[in-house]
Design a protein around this motif. Structure first.
Motif, mmCIF file in Angstrom:
data_model
loop_
_atom_site.group_PDB
_atom_site.id
_atom_site.type_symbol
_atom_site.label_atom_id
_atom_site.label_comp_id
_atom_site.label_asym_id
_atom_site.label_seq_id
_atom_site.Cartn_x
_atom_site.Cartn_y
_atom_site.Cartn_z
ATOM 1 N N PRO A 90 86.002 30.734 40.343
ATOM 2 C CA PRO A 90 87.028 31.656 40.844
ATOM 3 C C PRO A 90 88.107 31.917 39.800
ATOM 4 O O PRO A 90 88.494 31.022 39.043
ATOM 5 C CB PRO A 90 87.609 30.915 42.057
ATOM 6 N N SER A 91 88.581 33.151 39.732
ATOM 7 C CA SER A 91 89.696 33.577 38.882
ATOM 8 C C SER A 91 89.383 33.547 37.391
ATOM 9 O O SER A 91 90.274 33.731 36.577
ATOM 10 C CB SER A 91 90.948 32.730 39.145
ATOM 11 N N ARG A 111 93.131 33.186 35.940
ATOM 12 C CA ARG A 111 94.272 33.666 36.726
ATOM 13 C C ARG A 111 95.169 34.621 35.933
ATOM 14 O O ARG A 111 96.291 34.882 36.321
ATOM 15 C CB ARG A 111 95.120 32.509 37.223
ATOM 16 N N GLU A 593 92.579 31.844 46.407
ATOM 17 C CA GLU A 593 91.255 31.577 45.844
ATOM 18 C C GLU A 593 90.397 30.868 46.885
ATOM 19 O O GLU A 593 90.884 30.026 47.647
ATOM 20 C CB GLU A 593 91.382 30.700 44.592
ATOM 21 N N SER A 611 88.643 35.623 44.627
ATOM 22 C CA SER A 611 90.043 35.369 44.279
ATOM 23 C C SER A 611 90.804 36.686 44.236
ATOM 24 O O SER A 611 90.245 37.739 43.901
ATOM 25 C CB SER A 611 90.146 34.658 42.926
ATOM 26 N N ASN A 613 94.289 37.838 42.373
ATOM 27 C CA ASN A 613 95.247 37.384 41.365
ATOM 28 C C ASN A 613 96.264 38.487 41.091
ATOM 29 O O ASN A 613 95.904 39.555 40.590
ATOM 30 C CB ASN A 613 94.526 36.994 40.065
#
Length: 745
Positions: A90-91, A111, A593, A611, A613
């Protein structure tokens, strides 16, 4: 057969006899069994976590995703870098423009934090350039020796050390020697003339040598790459040796060396892509600056460490003494340290001027880089158990010496110095962009206490002191003379408070407040007149994160929400063909997330992550009402993944899609210097591996991998620009096939 067994055993004895000389006597102590570096995940094959590409942890106190050895072995392409592997998390955004492992990753972000804003550790040892704290994904190690990866999306607790405890940590742990002896040749071949040949050797547990055991591997990787004339050759040797000195004390020695030769493309303009194809990288015309013979990297790296785990009285001890080095000779077809021109682009400033003053206006100019550094350091970790919890303390000390030169040359004259490029008052240096060296000394002691409120609830306050000293001696620094000769120390106390509550054996919740730190980059000193380093503030973050994890045999779920405030931040910008860092007041990050997996039916697992962001650049991170002033490149608003994995006793197969949302990258001078918008895209990879244990031998298999199954192509990012700030673009590599095999002996 007996002759082979005798030779294999003799080889084990000879190797271990040499390595055994580093072990030394130690008193027997009471410690409990000393384990090796913790892996990313449990290898319990009966749980869904074993098959899950990533998973959250019930013991985590901040958001993290771990990737186990099983996923890596079954899904990583032959030359895949750690950046390719973590791209599923994720991210995380990361795509290699030259095919998996064919070039250093150009646009990784976590992120929105770019490479250089987060740590990379090797068995707990921070590695990276002290120029700007970035990393080299094709250097140091290869995926065949990785046991697990953990993507920590935050500074972590006080014990988390590193150059950039700012945006998180990518923690690489290496494989452990096996209890059983064995030799495993392996190899791959596929698209773009990609080839991998290697061998792994385990000595097994040798009782005559005090239960010592060792693991060795050698890999030779080559590929022509997706981009034209942008091939790579890489050789890697890895050794790991474990020996118990007593029932409760273990010594570990690791050494790895890596050699890379590659032709590097900085991208191409849209006009060149339209004329020459999506895979246009470097040319074969020596009359152009992007000729492949003028754009070469030769890189030699090594890492060595000696680790000891033991106990003195009631104190557990974990110590690593290490060194690592990076030696880089780079040829570049573009002058000024920037990117080349893809068409005939001759000498600047009236032509190349050699020592005799001859003007050669039609010669091809470029530059030659030498960047050589070595770090020496030690990491001492101590812990002691009390009735109410555990006290952790320790210290990291590192000293890195870095010599760097960047000189302007005339490639048409076999690399002779171009004395006409610059016009410094010191005429003897007019060929130089950077000359000098720096020494970096980092000291990070820490102290924290894991307080057990009760059997299910733990609260951990901690503090770390970070001291970063940069001693520079650059008569010339990035085109400025005088450059920067200075000595400055940057310090800060970093606080952390985290809590974790175990609701039941399957469900935990956590919360975290932590502070991150990032010392000023070398590039921030490259002004004329020279910048006083005492006027530059270190970058720092405040992190607020809460999350929850659920894990049982058939399900895994991780979810978190975060908010991050940064102060005295610098972001990368491309100007005049060079990457420079532009200070901004602050950035506010926030997002959510998710990652999860579920066992659908007897070995069939579905996996997904997602996710969101967000970020806002302003003059003050704690005042988001101030006017929006900028973009952060390579930061997709959303990322996601969806996949299916099936495995039985003979077959493993996976089909996994990663989605990267819309983002901005670079600026276009032909459009008001506005950030360039790139739409979202999805890439799907397929893996199929069949075990041949019953047909050939144990630990044998054959497999097929297909990257970018649906052949998604097109422009997806712009990292560099030419001298006139025209963006140079990368395109997504087309569909690629790889056949893999290994044979256990």
């Amino acid at each position: 057969m007996k002759q082979f067994v005798f030779k294999k055993k003799l080889l084990s004895v000879l190797i271990l006899s040499a390595l055994n000389s580093i072990a030394f006597a130690a008193d027997t102590v009471e410690l409990g069994t000393v384990g090796s570096e913790s892996g990313a995940q449990s290898n319990d094959k009966s749980t869904v976590s074993y098959e899950s590409p990533t998973q959250a942890s019930l013991e985590a106190t901040q958001p993290q995703s771990s990737i186990n050895e099983h996923y890596i072995k079954e899904n990583a392409a032959p030359g895949a870098n750690y950046t390719d592997i973590i791209s599923i998390a994720p991210s995380v955004m990361s795509v290699d423009p030259n095919g998996a492992g064919g070039q250093e990753t150009q646009n990784i972000s976590i992120r929105g934090f770019q490479d250089g804003q987060f740590n990379v550790t090797f068995d707990g040892i921070p590695i990276g350039d002290t120029n700007d704290f970035t990393h080299h994904s094709t250097s140091f190690f290869m995926n065949q020796d990785i046991k697990g990866l953990v993507v920590d999306r935050g500074p972590g607790d006080a014990s988390n050390i590193g150059y950039a405890t700012f945006g998180g940590t990518v923690a690489v742990s290496t494989v452990d020697p096996s209890q059983n002896a064995g030799v495993t040749p392996f190899g791959s071949f596929g698209t773009w003339n990609t080839k991998l040949a290697g061998v792994q050797f385990d000595t097994g547990n040798l009782q005559k040598y005090g239960d010592a055991k060792a693991y060795f591997s050698y890999k030779n990787f080559s590929t022509d790459g997706f981009l034209t004339n942008s091939g790579q050759n890489r050789q890697n040797l890895f050794v790991k040796f474990d020996k118990p000195l007593s029932d409760y004390t273990t010594v570990t020695f690791v050494a790895t060396t890596n050699k890379v030769h590659q032709n590097v493309s900085y991208g191409a303009t849209l006009g060149a892509i339209a004329q020459n194809g999506l895979n246009y990288g470097l040319s074969n015309d020596p009359n152009t600056q992007n000729f492949y013979g003028y754009n070469i990297d030769n890189i030699q790296t090594d890492i060595e460490y000696l680790g000891i785990k033991s106990r003195i009285g009631e104190w557990n001890i974990d110590n690593k003494t290490y060194t690592y080095a990076y030696y880089h000779q780079g040829l570049n077809g573009g002058p000024g340290g920037g990117a080349y021109s893809e068409y005939p682009y001759y000498s600047l400033n009236g032509g190349a001027t050699l020592n005799n003053g001859t003007q050669l206006p039609n010669d091809i100019t470029g530059n030659l880089l030498n960047n050589n550094y070595r770090s020496w350091g030690d990491i001492l970790r101590l812990s002691k158990n009390y009735k109410t919890g555990e006290l952790d303390t320790g210290i990291w000390i590192d000293r890195q010496s870095n010599d760097k030169t960047l000189t302007e040359v005339d490639w048409s004259q076999n690399g002779a110095f171009n004395y006409n490029f610059n016009s410094y008052s010191n005429a003897s240096l007019n060929y130089a962009d950077t000359l000098g060296n720096e020494t970096i000394t980092t000291i990070q002691p820490y102290l924290q206490y894991k307080y057990n409120v009760n059997s299910n609830w733990q609260v951990t306050p901690g503090v770390k002191y970070s001291s970063f000293n940069r001693d520079t001696n650059f008569p010339v620094l990035n085109g400025n003379y005088p450059g920067n000769i200075s000595n400055a120390t940057y310090t800060r106390f970093l606080k952390n408070l985290s809590t974790r509550y175990l609701i039941n054996q399957n469900w935990s919740v956590y919360g975290d407040y932590s502070e991150g730190f990032l010392a000023p980059k070398l590039q921030l000193l490259q002004t004329s007149p020279p910048t006083n380093p005492g006027t530059i503030n270190p970058e720092r973050t405040e992190n607020y994160q809460v999350g929850t994890t659920w894990k049982d045999r058939n399900n895994m779920l991780g979810f978190d929400v975060y908010k991050i405030l940064t102060y005295d931040t610098s972001i990368a910008q491309t100007q005049g063909g060079q990457t420079v860092y532009q200070p901004v007041g602050g950035i506010q990050y926030s997002g959510v997330e998710f990652e999860g997996s579920h066992n659908l039916y007897k070995g069939l697992v579905v996996y997904a992550n997602y996710s969101i962001n967000n970020y806002a650049v302003s003059g003050d991170a704690i005042n988001p009402q101030k006017p929006y002033t900028g973009f952060i490149y390579n930061t997709p608003h959303t990322t996601g993944a969806l996949g299916f994995i099936y495995e039985n006793s003979l077959l493993y197969t996976s089909l996994i899609t990663k989605y990267i949302g819309a983002n901005y990258s670079n600026r276009d001078p032909n459009n008001g210097n506005q950030p360039i918008y790139f739409g979202g895209y999805s890439l799907t990879n397929f893996s199929l591996n069949y075990k041949l244990d019953n047909l050939v031998s144990k630990n044998s298999s054959i497999g097929l991998q297909v990257d970018n199954v649906f052949n998604r192509t097109g422009v997806y990012t712009s990292i560099n620009a030419d001298f006139n700030n025209n963006p140079l673009y990368y395109t997504i590599p087309e569909r690629a096939y790889y056949v893999n095999f290994k044979v256990g002996i």
